[in-house]
Design an enzyme around this catalytic site. Structure first.
Site, short mmCIF file in Angstrom:
data_model
loop_
_atom_site.label_atom_id
_atom_site.label_comp_id
_atom_site.label_asym_id
_atom_site.label_seq_id
_atom_site.Cartn_x
_atom_site.Cartn_y
_atom_site.Cartn_z
N HIS A 19 33.46 40.01 41.45
CA HIS A 19 33.62 38.94 40.47
C HIS A 19 35.09 38.63 40.30
CE1 HIS A 19 33.36 42.88 38.54
NE2 HIS A 19 34.29 42.46 37.71
N ASP A 47 32.99 36.57 29.76
CA ASP A 47 33.07 38.04 29.70
C ASP A 47 32.66 38.49 28.29
OD1 ASP A 47 34.83 40.35 31.47
OD2 ASP A 47 34.32 40.80 29.39
N ILE A 48 31.87 39.54 28.24
CA ILE A 48 31.35 40.02 26.95
C ILE A 48 32.46 40.64 26.10
CG2 ILE A 48 30.75 42.42 27.57
CD1 ILE A 48 27.97 41.85 26.31
N HIS A 63 37.87 37.41 37.69
CA HIS A 63 38.17 37.20 36.28
C HIS A 63 39.05 35.95 36.20
CE1 HIS A 63 37.13 41.35 34.70
NE2 HIS A 63 37.22 41.60 36.00
N VAL A 118 32.02 47.06 37.33
CA VAL A 118 30.74 46.50 37.77
C VAL A 118 30.84 46.24 39.28
CG1 VAL A 118 29.08 44.63 37.55
CG2 VAL A 118 30.27 45.49 35.52
N ASN A 171 39.21 43.08 40.57
CA ASN A 171 39.45 44.52 40.60
C ASN A 171 38.62 45.13 41.73
OD1 ASN A 171 41.08 44.41 38.25
ND2 ASN A 171 39.25 44.40 36.97
#
Ligand code: AMP
Length: 132
Positions: A115, A45-46, A117, A111, A102
């Protein structure tokens, strides 16, 4: 930043043809990819919430969990098992970690390409103890 179809594709109900994460999957934009196969891609993750914060995404675009179908059953399992394996590889399986997805606005989804996390490397506390 949001690539929800209602933002990027006006009022179309069709699935988005591209997302930020699809560009990462195709290596068109840079990311620290830690795992990739024919079905899933995992990268850092950025903006990490903890010492370990990996995103595990399906290579194919599914905007939200609401859009998954029975055909995606194996793929969804693969996301979980990829997170499990990476947790082991990154040494947080014994100390513990959190895996979450999420969904939509209230779920905090930004986004719109599903995905998981994978978050760990520090005590995370109890996120949910009661529904209120
Ligand atoms: P969510 O709120 O569940 O949609 O999570 C989106 C996540 O994507 C956030 O934790 C962001 O920090 C992360 N993110 C956004 N852009 C990038 C990027 N270019 N590379 C890696 N992670 C990103």
């Amino acid at each position: 930043m949001s690539d929800h179809p209602t933002n990027s594709q006006s009022l179309s109900n069709s699935a988005p043809t591209d997302t930020l994460f699809a560009k990462i999957v195709r290596r068109e934009i840079p990311a620290k990819i830690v795992y990739q196969d024919e079905f899933v891609t995992a990268f850092h993750d950025i903006s990490p919430a903890a010492p370990v914060h990996i995103l595990v995404v399906p290579n194919k675009i599914i905007p939200t969990l609401n859009d998954a179908t029975p055909e995606d059953e194996q793929l969804l399992g693969k996301l979980m098992l990829t997170a499990q394996r990476l947790a082991k590889e990154l040494g947080i399986d014994k100390s513990g970690y959190r895996v979450l997805m999420n969904v939509n606005h209230d779920g905090g989804q930004v986004v719109y390409h599903i995905h998981l996390h994978l978050i760990g490397g520090r005590p995370l506390g109890r996120m949910v103890s009661r529904a209120d």
